[in-house]
Design a protein around this motif. Sequence first.
Motif, PDB file in Angstrom:
ATOM      1  N   GLU A  37     -65.266-146.128  16.737  1.00 51.77           N
ATOM      2  CA  GLU A  37     -65.919-147.062  17.755  1.00 51.77           C
ATOM      3  C   GLU A  37     -66.207-146.393  19.064  1.00 51.77           C
ATOM      4  N   SER A  38     -65.520-145.332  19.394  1.00 52.26           N
ATOM      5  CA  SER A  38     -65.624-144.760  20.982  1.00 52.26           C
ATOM      6  C   SER A  38     -67.089-143.885  20.682  1.00 52.26           C
ATOM      7  N   LEU A  39     -67.251-143.363  19.403  1.00 51.75           N
ATOM      8  CA  LEU A  39     -68.695-142.767  19.316  1.00 51.75           C
ATOM      9  C   LEU A  39     -69.726-143.828  19.209  1.00 51.75           C
ATOM     10  N   SER A  40     -69.571-144.859  18.672  1.00 48.65           N
ATOM     11  CA  SER A  40     -70.500-146.003  18.743  1.00 48.65           C
ATOM     12  C   SER A  40     -70.917-146.411  20.159  1.00 48.65           C
ATOM     13  N   ALA A  41     -69.854-146.519  20.746  1.00 46.48           N
ATOM     14  CA  ALA A  41     -69.901-147.244  22.263  1.00 46.48           C
ATOM     15  C   ALA A  41     -70.660-146.098  22.978  1.00 46.48           C
ATOM     16  N   LYS A  42     -70.453-144.757  22.802  1.00 50.24           N
ATOM     17  CA  LYS A  42     -71.221-143.815  23.671  1.00 50.24           C
ATOM     18  C   LYS A  42     -72.654-143.740  23.409  1.00 50.24           C
TER      19      LYS A  42
END
Length: 67
Positions: free
Chosen positions: A52-57
């Motif tokens: 999720e955090s990689l996707s947001a970045k």
Amino acid sequence: MKTDNEIIQAGFDSIFSNLGMVEAERFIMLIKRDKFDYTKWQTQLWGQESVESLSAKAQLAWDKDIQ
């Protein structure tokens, strides 16, 4: 989808344009000598990042790129 040859060429173009001829050749030599394990490197690349955090970045980078 790019062919393997196109990916290799793009990789070389990127390495040589960012490092220059001498350092690019050195980089390639270091990878070959160290028996670089892409799979192992890839599993360690993002550490404890969640999908999720990689996707947001990635979305933020994409948004900046298209503006």
